[in-house]
Design a protein around this motif. Structure first.
Motif, short mmCIF file in Angstrom:
data_model
loop_
_atom_site.label_atom_id
_atom_site.label_comp_id
_atom_site.label_asym_id
_atom_site.label_seq_id
_atom_site.Cartn_x
_atom_site.Cartn_y
_atom_site.Cartn_z
N LEU A 1 0.83 -1.21 0.00
CA LEU A 1 0.00 0.00 0.00
C LEU A 1 0.86 1.26 0.00
CD1 LEU A 1 -2.74 -1.12 2.54
CD2 LEU A 1 -3.11 -0.64 0.12
N LYS A 2 1.92 1.25 0.78
CA LYS A 2 2.80 2.41 0.82
C LYS A 2 3.57 2.57 -0.49
CE LYS A 2 3.32 2.87 5.81
NZ LYS A 2 4.25 3.01 6.95
N SER A 3 3.80 1.46 -1.18
CA SER A 3 4.56 1.55 -2.44
C SER A 3 3.80 2.31 -3.52
CB SER A 3 4.91 0.14 -2.95
OG SER A 3 3.77 -0.51 -3.51
N ILE A 4 2.48 2.25 -3.51
CA ILE A 4 1.75 2.95 -4.57
C ILE A 4 1.65 4.45 -4.30
CG2 ILE A 4 0.47 0.86 -5.14
CD1 ILE A 4 -2.03 2.10 -3.95
N LEU A 5 1.94 4.87 -3.06
CA LEU A 5 2.02 6.31 -2.79
C LEU A 5 3.16 6.93 -3.59
CD1 LEU A 5 1.53 6.20 1.08
CD2 LEU A 5 -0.13 7.06 -0.58
N ALA A 6 4.22 6.16 -3.81
CA ALA A 6 5.36 6.66 -4.59
C ALA A 6 4.99 6.88 -6.05
CB ALA A 6 6.52 5.68 -4.49
N LEU A 7 3.90 6.28 -6.49
CA LEU A 7 3.42 6.44 -7.86
C LEU A 7 2.39 7.56 -7.97
CD1 LEU A 7 3.02 2.66 -8.72
CD2 LEU A 7 4.95 4.16 -9.30
N GLY A 8 2.13 8.22 -6.85
CA GLY A 8 1.17 9.32 -6.85
C GLY A 8 -0.27 8.89 -6.68
N ILE A 9 -0.51 7.64 -6.30
CA ILE A 9 -1.87 7.15 -6.10
C ILE A 9 -2.29 7.44 -4.66
CG2 ILE A 9 -3.36 5.11 -6.06
CD1 ILE A 9 -1.47 3.90 -8.20
N THR A 10 -3.27 8.31 -4.51
CA THR A 10 -3.75 8.67 -3.17
C THR A 10 -5.07 7.98 -2.83
OG1 THR A 10 -4.79 10.66 -4.10
CG2 THR A 10 -2.59 10.91 -3.14
N SER A 11 -5.74 7.43 -3.84
CA SER A 11 -6.95 6.63 -3.63
C SER A 11 -6.97 5.53 -4.68
CB SER A 11 -8.22 7.47 -3.79
OG SER A 11 -8.39 8.40 -2.76
N PHE A 12 -7.56 4.39 -4.32
CA PHE A 12 -7.72 3.34 -5.32
C PHE A 12 -8.94 2.51 -5.00
CE2 PHE A 12 -5.56 1.03 -1.98
CZ PHE A 12 -5.89 -0.31 -2.13
N HIS A 13 -9.43 1.84 -6.02
CA HIS A 13 -10.52 0.89 -5.87
C HIS A 13 -9.89 -0.51 -5.87
CE1 HIS A 13 -14.08 3.58 -7.11
NE2 HIS A 13 -13.01 4.36 -6.96
N ASP A 14 -10.06 -1.23 -4.77
CA ASP A 14 -9.52 -2.58 -4.65
C ASP A 14 -10.47 -3.52 -5.36
OD1 ASP A 14 -8.71 -5.11 -3.92
OD2 ASP A 14 -8.59 -4.71 -1.78
N ALA A 15 -10.03 -4.06 -6.50
CA ALA A 15 -10.90 -4.90 -7.33
C ALA A 15 -10.91 -6.36 -6.89
CB ALA A 15 -10.46 -4.80 -8.78
N SER A 16 -10.32 -6.67 -5.75
CA SER A 16 -10.32 -8.06 -5.30
C SER A 16 -10.79 -8.19 -3.85
CB SER A 16 -8.92 -8.67 -5.45
OG SER A 16 -7.91 -7.82 -4.94
N GLY A 17 -11.63 -7.27 -3.41
CA GLY A 17 -12.14 -7.34 -2.04
C GLY A 17 -13.18 -8.43 -1.87
N SER A 18 -13.41 -8.80 -0.63
CA SER A 18 -14.42 -9.83 -0.34
C SER A 18 -14.96 -9.60 1.06
CB SER A 18 -13.81 -11.23 -0.44
OG SER A 18 -13.04 -11.54 0.72
N ILE A 19 -16.00 -10.37 1.39
CA ILE A 19 -16.54 -10.38 2.75
C ILE A 19 -16.39 -11.78 3.34
CG2 ILE A 19 -18.11 -8.44 2.45
CD1 ILE A 19 -20.37 -10.44 1.89
N ASP A 20 -15.30 -12.45 2.95
CA ASP A 20 -15.09 -13.84 3.37
C ASP A 20 -14.92 -14.02 4.87
OD1 ASP A 20 -15.35 -14.79 0.84
OD2 ASP A 20 -13.23 -15.25 0.51
N ASP A 21 -14.45 -12.99 5.56
CA ASP A 21 -14.22 -13.16 7.00
C ASP A 21 -15.34 -12.56 7.85
OD1 ASP A 21 -13.61 -10.56 6.37
OD2 ASP A 21 -11.75 -10.48 7.53
N GLU A 22 -16.46 -12.26 7.22
CA GLU A 22 -17.63 -11.85 8.01
C GLU A 22 -18.21 -13.09 8.69
OE1 GLU A 22 -18.72 -8.75 8.45
OE2 GLU A 22 -17.15 -7.94 7.14
N PRO A 23 -18.94 -12.90 9.80
CA PRO A 23 -19.54 -14.05 10.48
C PRO A 23 -20.57 -14.74 9.58
CG PRO A 23 -19.59 -12.09 11.86
CD PRO A 23 -19.20 -11.62 10.49
N TYR A 24 -20.70 -16.03 9.75
CA TYR A 24 -21.74 -16.75 9.03
C TYR A 24 -23.09 -16.22 9.50
CZ TYR A 24 -24.94 -20.44 7.59
OH TYR A 24 -26.00 -21.12 7.05
N GLY A 25 -23.96 -15.96 8.55
CA GLY A 25 -25.25 -15.36 8.86
C GLY A 25 -25.25 -13.86 8.70
N ALA A 26 -24.05 -13.28 8.53
CA ALA A 26 -23.92 -11.83 8.30
C ALA A 26 -23.08 -11.56 7.07
CB ALA A 26 -23.33 -11.15 9.52
#
Length: 589
Positions: free
Chosen positions: A240-265
């Protein structure tokens, strides 16, 4: 937060002074001047506001811009930290609308940097020696165009270097991978194994698997031991810190998930495999905890959420827009409607050049795709599905059109739902773009693909599709479609994307579809302000205007006038997130 921020400003001031980046004056300004925390002046300030105004100074208090103007601003404001830009360019930080965090795992080799097969093999031998027999060796980012041999890596190449370790090396773009013989054996893949759903197993002239698996290599991937978030957390911070060197101050994470949410939520059933096969990705829950711990030292993130199925999505209590300006939920995506050209299996309306009868593959039936889109729409989610080939775009837009016309969104007006097609590589038929314009469907595109994938496009696309690959001017100017830029890690650097968007040149120097180019100002807007719009944050960031977050970068050149080729080698001098100096090239080497 105020005290923390002031400590950060003080630290930033000391860093700038120590680095010799700019003189620092304490409480500079006339008596009665308004107190600020940071002033940057004597620069070429590209505000990227509606008129693309140019100023010379910016004042910041807390994490917000309070004033933009000329050098007279120094008389109106005083600050603890005053930075003389010495004519350099100050502009909004880049917002990359499609990135996949790629932290380094203990089992990884740096295959992305390899320039020959011998170098790949040397890396494998060293890692095999370090890990011992039987341990998995992995890596990401190889490209045949970067290798002296100009060909794909095969299982024979891997076997020669690491016969006693299972190996899986994922190609840049993640649409194909190569495995060695031991890995294929462990996965039960042989000459008789059918192609996986949505994918292809390549074979050599003797009919044996050559190690390359396109698109769907989960049979091998799921065998790799999970490194665990405790291992991957520090590696993720480093990335994450490495992309600051490229001038990226915001990004959309295209590989996010809710895999570690509780079952039922929203989480999977106990014992059920989640969507993150390695179990160590930056889920929404992990991201929120990480950013709470790290403060303002990381780029802001909007998280796509991979569609987890109707039951899990309905159980999850949140939807698009939930969170804050550091971590928030974005679209359901980038669930792939087709493959990609790094496979290549992108789904086209015409045959691949030189491959009669082969048009790539779609991943869904019309009914399956519609069910996913409808479920997400009813739950209040934005949609951002991966569609690269023109056939995939046609199918995706048709599904969007049906849902947008029948399923209301209580959170947004019909014209403000901001659904988008992710990639939009091959220009679809006119009727499809007309539907997009009517439905206000937008585009998150990667102009750098034209540069990075030139060899693949030249090999597989007919002349018309080659000329209009990753088209910008036609969809934006002819059909009025909204477009924001990103990189999809190919490569991450936004300056490559700007170069491709304004020149339409590949590494060969050939120009592909000059009529699809846009101006520098237009390209910069698509990499800044338009990215903010995609997440309903246009009033928060993306331009340098009073009231907005002070997410800014300093360039040692003017991107509006510098020679285009200079963009390919251009570097960022400084990056600020919320007014805090988070990257300084003069202290990072």
């Amino acid at each position: 937060m105020g005290r923390t921020w002031l400590c950060g400003v003080a630290a930033a001031a000391m860093t700038v002074a120590a680095a010799g980046a700019a003189p620092v004056a304490l409480a500079r300004g006339h008596a009665g001047a308004v107190q600020a925390d940071l002033i940057l002046h004597n620069g070429h300030v590209l505000t990227v506001d509606r008129r693309f105004s140019v100023a010379s100074a910016v004042a910041v208090k807390g994490d917000r811009i309070v004033a933009v103007g000329g050098e007279g601003l120094l008389a109106r404001y005083r600050a603890r930290n005053v930075v003389d830009l010495h004519g350099r360019t100050l502009m909004p930080g880049f917002i990359d609308t499609h990135l996949h965090p790629a932290p380094i795992k203990p089992s990884d080799i740096a295959v992305a940097s390899a320039t020959s097969m011998a170098e790949v093999q040397a890396m494998l031998r060293d890692k095999a020696h370090a890990l011992g027999p039987g341990q998995w060796i992995t890596g990401y980012g190889w490209q045949e165009a970067n290798l002296a041999e100009k060909r794909n890596i095969t299982r024979a190449d891997l076997d020669a270097a690491a016969p006693d370790n299972p190996v899986l090396l994922v190609r840049a773009g993640s649409h194909s991978a190569v495995a060695n013989s031991l890995a294929l054996k462990l996965a039960g893949i042989d000459r008789n194994t059918p192609d996986p759903a949505g994918g292809l197993i390549e074979h050599d002239t003797g009919g044996e698997p050559n190690g390359i698996i396109r698109e769907s290599y989960g049979a091998v991937l799921r065998l790799i031991p999970q490194p665990g978030w405790d291992v991957m957390k520090p590696a993720t911070v480093t990335w994450l810190k490495s992309i600051l060197a490229l001038g990226i101050t915001s990004f959309h994470d295209a590989s996010g998930s809710i895999d570690d949410e509780p079952y039922g939520a929203g989480g999977p059933k106990p014992g059920e495999q989640g969507l993150d096969l390695l179990g160590a990705g930056m889920t929404f829950r992990r991201a929120r905890a990480l950013y709470a711990e790290m403060g303002d030292s990381l780029p802001r993130v909007t998280m796509y959420i991979s569609y987890p199925g109707a039951e899990r999505l309905k159980a999850f209590p949140h939807h698009t827009g939930y969170g804050d300006n550091r971590v928030r939920l974005g679209a359901i995506g980038e669930n792939a409607v087709d493959g990609g050209f790094t496979g290549p299996t992108a789904w086209l309306l015409a045959d691949y050049k030189g491959q009669p009868g082969f048009r790539g593959k779609g991943r869904f039936t019309d009914a399956q795709l519609q069910a996913m889109v409808d479920t997400a729409a009813r739950a209040g989610w934005q949609l951002g599905l991966h569609c690269i080939g023109d056939a995939a775009i046609v199918q995706t837009v048709a599904a969007y059109d049906k849902a947008l016309g029948t399923i209301p969104d209580p959170a947004h007006k019909p014209a403000d739902r901001r659904w988008f097609t992710d990639h939009f590589t091959i220009l679809p038929p006119v009727a499809t773009m007309q539907t997009m314009a009517r439905d206000h469907v937008m585009i998150a595109q990667q102009p750098n693909f034209l540069y990075n994938l030139e060899d693949r496009y030249t090999q597989v696309l007919d002349d018309w599709r080659l000329a209009h690959n990753n088209a910008i001017a036609t969809p934006v100017k002819k059909f009025g479609l909204f477009m924001a830029f990103g990189s999809d890690n190919l490569p991450v650097g936004p300056l490559v994307g700007l170069y491709a968007a304004i020149t339409r040149k590949g590494p060969s120097g050939a120009v592909h579809g000059a009529e699809e180019a846009v101006s520098r100002a237009e390209a910069i807007r698509m990499y800044t302000a338009n990215g903010a719009w995609l997440s309903w944050e246009e009033n928060q960031k993306g331009t340098l205007e009073p009231g907005k977050l002070a997410d800014m970068i300093v360039l040692p050149f003017d991107p509006l006038t510098v020679a285009p080729e200079a963009l390919l080698k251009g570097k960022v001098d400084m990056t600020f997130v919320g007014g805090k100096l988070v990257y300084d090239s003069r202290t990072r080497g």
